[in-house]
Write an enzyme that holds these catalytic residues in place. Structure first.
Site, PDB file in Angstrom:
ATOM      1  N   LYS A   1      -1.552 -15.790  -9.890  1.00 16.21           N
ATOM      2  CA  LYS A   1      -2.574 -14.954  -9.253  1.00 16.21           C
ATOM      3  C   LYS A   1      -3.933 -15.518  -9.639  1.00 16.21           C
ATOM      4  CE  LYS A   1      -2.743 -10.952  -6.936  1.00 16.21           C
ATOM      5  NZ  LYS A   1      -1.834 -10.425  -5.935  1.00 16.21           N
TER       6      LYS A   1
ATOM      7  N   VAL B   1      -3.174   5.311   4.102  1.00 13.74           N
ATOM      8  CA  VAL B   1      -2.673   4.831   5.391  1.00 13.74           C
ATOM      9  C   VAL B   1      -3.509   3.635   5.855  1.00 13.74           C
ATOM     10  CG1 VAL B   1      -1.372   6.803   6.232  1.00 13.74           C
ATOM     11  CG2 VAL B   1      -3.866   6.805   6.462  1.00 13.74           C
ATOM     12  N   GLY B   2      -3.551   2.624   5.011  1.00 14.34           N
ATOM     13  CA  GLY B   2      -4.241   1.374   5.338  1.00 14.34           C
ATOM     14  C   GLY B   2      -3.276   0.443   6.038  1.00 14.34           C
ATOM     15  N   HIS B   3      -3.382  -0.839   5.726  1.00  8.04           N
ATOM     16  CA  HIS B   3      -2.552  -1.838   6.403  1.00  8.04           C
ATOM     17  C   HIS B   3      -1.063  -1.516   6.312  1.00  8.04           C
ATOM     18  CE1 HIS B   3      -6.247  -4.271   6.139  1.00  8.04           C
ATOM     19  NE2 HIS B   3      -5.782  -4.752   7.277  1.00  8.04           N
ATOM     20  N   VAL B   4      -0.572  -1.291   5.094  1.00 11.07           N
ATOM     21  CA  VAL B   4       0.871  -1.064   4.924  1.00 11.07           C
ATOM     22  C   VAL B   4       1.251   0.368   5.315  1.00 11.07           C
ATOM     23  CG1 VAL B   4       2.800  -1.125   3.298  1.00 11.07           C
ATOM     24  CG2 VAL B   4       0.927  -2.747   3.025  1.00 11.07           C
TER      25      VAL B   4
HETATM   26  P1  NAD Z   1      -5.472  -1.266   2.380  1.00 17.31           P
HETATM   27  O1  NAD Z   1      -6.727  -1.462   1.618  1.00 17.31           O
HETATM   28  O2  NAD Z   1      -5.376  -1.725   3.791  1.00 17.31           O
HETATM   29  O3  NAD Z   1      -5.085   0.291   2.383  1.00 17.31           O
HETATM   30  C1  NAD Z   1      -5.228   1.118   1.290  1.00 17.31           C
HETATM   31  C2  NAD Z   1      -5.549   2.514   1.799  1.00 17.31           C
HETATM   32  O4  NAD Z   1      -5.598   3.388   0.690  1.00 17.31           O
HETATM   33  C3  NAD Z   1      -6.892   2.608   2.507  1.00 17.31           C
HETATM   34  O5  NAD Z   1      -6.742   3.322   3.714  1.00 17.31           O
HETATM   35  C4  NAD Z   1      -7.773   3.372   1.515  1.00 17.31           C
HETATM   36  O6  NAD Z   1      -8.752   4.182   2.151  1.00 17.31           O
HETATM   37  C5  NAD Z   1      -6.740   4.213   0.802  1.00 17.31           C
HETATM   38  N1  NAD Z   1      -7.127   4.631  -0.537  1.00 17.31           N
HETATM   39  C6  NAD Z   1      -7.832   3.946  -1.480  1.00 17.31           C
HETATM   40  N2  NAD Z   1      -7.940   4.663  -2.602  1.00 17.31           N
HETATM   41  C7  NAD Z   1      -7.284   5.810  -2.374  1.00 17.31           C
HETATM   42  C8  NAD Z   1      -7.024   6.946  -3.166  1.00 17.31           C
HETATM   43  N3  NAD Z   1      -7.488   7.066  -4.412  1.00 17.31           N
HETATM   44  N4  NAD Z   1      -6.301   7.950  -2.616  1.00 17.31           N
HETATM   45  C9  NAD Z   1      -5.816   7.851  -1.348  1.00 17.31           C
HETATM   46  N5  NAD Z   1      -6.033   6.803  -0.553  1.00 17.31           N
HETATM   47  C10 NAD Z   1      -6.758   5.795  -1.067  1.00 17.31           C
HETATM   48  O7  NAD Z   1      -4.321  -1.935   1.481  1.00 17.31           O
HETATM   49  P2  NAD Z   1      -2.863  -2.350   1.937  1.00 17.31           P
HETATM   50  O8  NAD Z   1      -2.846  -3.784   2.302  1.00 17.31           O
HETATM   51  O9  NAD Z   1      -2.319  -1.330   2.877  1.00 17.31           O
HETATM   52  O10 NAD Z   1      -2.095  -2.239   0.533  1.00 17.31           O
HETATM   53  C11 NAD Z   1      -1.774  -0.976  -0.025  1.00 17.31           C
HETATM   54  C12 NAD Z   1      -1.150  -1.183  -1.397  1.00 17.31           C
HETATM   55  O11 NAD Z   1       0.032  -1.972  -1.267  1.00 17.31           O
HETATM   56  C13 NAD Z   1      -2.042  -1.937  -2.402  1.00 17.31           C
HETATM   57  O12 NAD Z   1      -1.782  -1.451  -3.686  1.00 17.31           O
HETATM   58  C14 NAD Z   1      -1.550  -3.367  -2.301  1.00 17.31           C
HETATM   59  O13 NAD Z   1      -1.777  -4.089  -3.493  1.00 17.31           O
HETATM   60  C15 NAD Z   1      -0.058  -3.140  -2.078  1.00 17.31           C
HETATM   61  N6  NAD Z   1       0.620  -4.244  -1.393  1.00 17.31           N
HETATM   62  C16 NAD Z   1       0.206  -4.626  -0.159  1.00 17.31           C
HETATM   63  C17 NAD Z   1       0.882  -5.666   0.490  1.00 17.31           C
HETATM   64  C18 NAD Z   1       0.492  -6.098   1.881  1.00 17.31           C
HETATM   65  O14 NAD Z   1       1.291  -6.802   2.540  1.00 17.31           O
HETATM   66  N7  NAD Z   1      -0.665  -5.709   2.383  1.00 17.31           N
HETATM   67  C19 NAD Z   1       1.955  -6.308  -0.139  1.00 17.31           C
HETATM   68  C20 NAD Z   1       2.371  -5.876  -1.410  1.00 17.31           C
HETATM   69  C21 NAD Z   1       1.685  -4.829  -2.021  1.00 17.31           C
END
Ligand code: NAD
Length: 361
Positions: free
Chosen positions: A91, A192-195
Site C-alpha cells: 500500500k 451508499v457510495g460506490h460499493v
Molecule cells: P465511497 O467513498 O464511494 O463511499 C463511502 C460512503 O460512505 C459515502 O457515500 C460517504 O458519504 C459515506 N460515509 C462516510 N462516512 C460515513 C459515516 N460516518 N457514516 C455513514 N456514511 C458515511 O467509498 P467506496 O468505494 O464505496 O468504499 C466503501 C468502503 O469499502 C471503504 O471503507 C473502502 O475502503 C472499502 N472498499 C472499497 C472497495 C471498492 O472497490 N471501492 C474495495 C474494497 C474495500
C-alpha cells in the site's frame, strides 16, 4: 514528537527486513520540487508482487501516515492470500490534502518512485485518488492497475466488490439460518457510495427489506428514488434492530461501545478494517453471538478485479472468482465453530498458512 523517518538529504530512504517493522520493505519518498511526501509499504511478496492502492490523506502526523500504511499493506497480504491470488500485500500513502496539494508533477514523481521498485509494488486507486491521477502515474511506470475501461483496463472495481459482499452475506445467512435466501431479511447498508449502492441493487433484486444510512442526504435521496428502501438517520444505526448490518463507509466502526449496542445477527460489509482492535472486537462480537463475515475476505472482489487486469481482463472471470467468496465464507464460519475461535482468526489462519506454505516450498 517522534523524529521524522524521511531522510534529511536523500529523496528516498528504504528500510528492509528491519526489527521495527514486520514488513519486507518500507520506502520513504520525498521530492522538494513537487512537495511530495509518500510512504510505500511492502508487507509480504511471498505469493507475488505487492499490490495495493495509493491513498492521499491529510494525516495529522507522519506517524499516523506510517501506521496507516503499515496496517493497510498487511491487510492486503491477507486479502490476496485468502482469495487465492498470486499477489503480495502493499500500500502507499501520500501525505497531503488531495483537494489542494495534488498536481500532475507530484503524481508523476510518485510514479517515478513506484517505477524504482521494479514491479515489486503495483499501485492502484484508493481514497483521494482519481482515474486521472493514475493516468499520470502510468506515464512514469507500468506498475499500475485499475486503469479505465476505455484504456483497456478493468474500470471501477466497486460493482465486483459489492458482488463479493453479497456472496459473503448469503453464505453467512446460510450458516446461521440454514438458507441463503435474503427475501424479507432486514438489512441496513451504512454508506451508499460506490460499493454500497451496488450492494443495494443486489439486495433489491433479492427482495430484501432494505434500509440505508449515509452522512450525505444527497446520496440517500438518490438511492431512495431508485430503489424500494427506507432511509434511517445515520446517528440511529446502533439502536436499529436488524438481521444484517452492512458497514460500507469507514473503518473502525466496530469497537467496544458500538458492539455493546449493536442489534443484529450478522455483520457483513465492504468497509476495510471494520474492527478497531482485531482481537478484542472479534471476540466481543462472538460473545454477543453476532456472526462476523471478515471484511478482508468479503470485500476482496475489487482486488480480484484488478488482479484480472494484470492477467488479461475479463469481467466474467472476475465475477466467477468473486463468487468463490461464498464457499470461503461458509468454510471459515464452520471452521470457527468447530475450533471454537472467532471467524476473523479462522480467516487469518487460512491466509497466514497459505503464505507460510509457499515460503516453505
Ligand atoms: P465511497 O467513498 O464511494 O463511499 C463511502 C460512503 O460512505 C459515502 O457515500 C460517504 O458519504 C459515506 N460515509 C462516510 N462516512 C460515513 C459515516 N460516518 N457514516 C455513514 N456514511 C458515511 O467509498 P467506496 O468505494 O464505496 O468504499 C466503501 C468502503 O469499502 C471503504 O471503507 C473502502 O475502503 C472499502 N472498499 C472499497 C472497495 C471498492 O472497490 N471501492 C474495495 C474494497 C474495500
Amino acid at each position: 514528537m517522534s523524529e521524522s523517518h524521511f531522510d534529511k538529504e536523500k529523496s528516498i530512504k528504504i528500510i528492509e527486513d528491519s526489527d521495527v517493522f514486520e514488513h519486507e520493505k518500507v520506502v520513504f519518498c520525498q521530492d522538494k520540487a513537487t512537495g511530495l511526501k509518500a510512504i510505500i509499504a511492502i508487507h509480504d511478496t511471498t505469493l507475488g508482487p505487492a499490490l495495493g492502492g495509493t491513498r492521499m490523506w491529510n494525516y495529522n502526523s507522519e506517524e499516523d501516515a506510517l501506521n496507516d500504511v503499515l496496517r493497510l499493506s498487511r491487510g492486503m497480504s491477507f486479502k490476496a492470500a485468502i482469495s487465492g491470488l498470486d499477489l503480495g500485500g502493499g500500500k502507499a500513502v501520500i501525505i497531503g490534502d488531495s483537494k489542494t496539494d495534488k498536481t500532475e508533477a507530484l503524481m508523476r514523481k510518485f510514479g517515478h518512485f513506484v517505477e524504482s521498485l521494479s514491479g515489486k509494488y503495483i499501485t492502484a486507486e484508493d481514497v483521494g485518488m482519481s482515474t486521472k491521477d493514475m493516468e499520470y502515474v502510468r506515464m512514469e511506470t507500468k506498475h499500475v492497475t485499475g486503469i479505465p475501461l476505455s484504456m483497456g483496463g478493468s474500470g471501477d472495481p466497486s460493482p465486483v466488490t459489492a458482488y463479493g459482499v453479497y456472496m459473503g452475506m448469503k453464505a453467512s445467512a446460510k450458516f446461521l439460518w440454514g438458507s441463503d435466501n435474503l427475501i424479507d431479511k432486514k438489512i441496513l447498508v451504512q454508506g451508499v457510495g460506490h460499493v454500497g449502492q451496488y450492494l443495494v441493487k443486489y439486495l433489491s433484486e433479492e427482495k430484501a427489506n432494505i434500509f440505508i444510512s449515509d452522512i450525505s442526504s444527497e446520496k440517500t435521496s438518490k438511492i431512495a428514488q431508485e430503489y424500494n428502501v427506507e432511509v434511517i438517520d445515520n446517528n440511529n444505526v446502533l439502536d436499529f434492530g436488524m438481521d444484517i448490518y452492512a458497514p460500507c463507509a469507514l473503518g473502525g466502526i466496530l469497537n467496544t461501545q458500538s458492539i455493546d449496542n449493536l442489534k443484529c445477527s450478522i455483520v457483513c460489509g465492504a468497509a476495510n478494517n471494520q474492527l478497531e482492535d482485531e482481537q478484542r472486537d472479534s471476540l466481543h462480537l462472538q460473545e454477543r453471538n453476532i456472526i462476523l463475515a471478515p471484511d478482508f475476505l468479503v470485500n476482496s472482489g475489487g482486488l480480484i478485479n484488478v488482479y484480472s487486469e494484470i492477467k488479461g481482463y475479463s469481467r466474467e472471470k472476475s465475477l466467477d472468482k468473486t463468487r468463490e467468496i461464498y464457499h470461503t465464507t461458509l468454510n471459515i464460519l464452520e471452521k470457527a465453530r468447530e475450533e471454537g475461535i472467532t471467524s476473523y482468526r479462522a480467516a487469518l489462519n487460512i491466509a497466514e498458512k497459505r503464505i507460510a506454505d509457499r515460503k516453505n516450498k
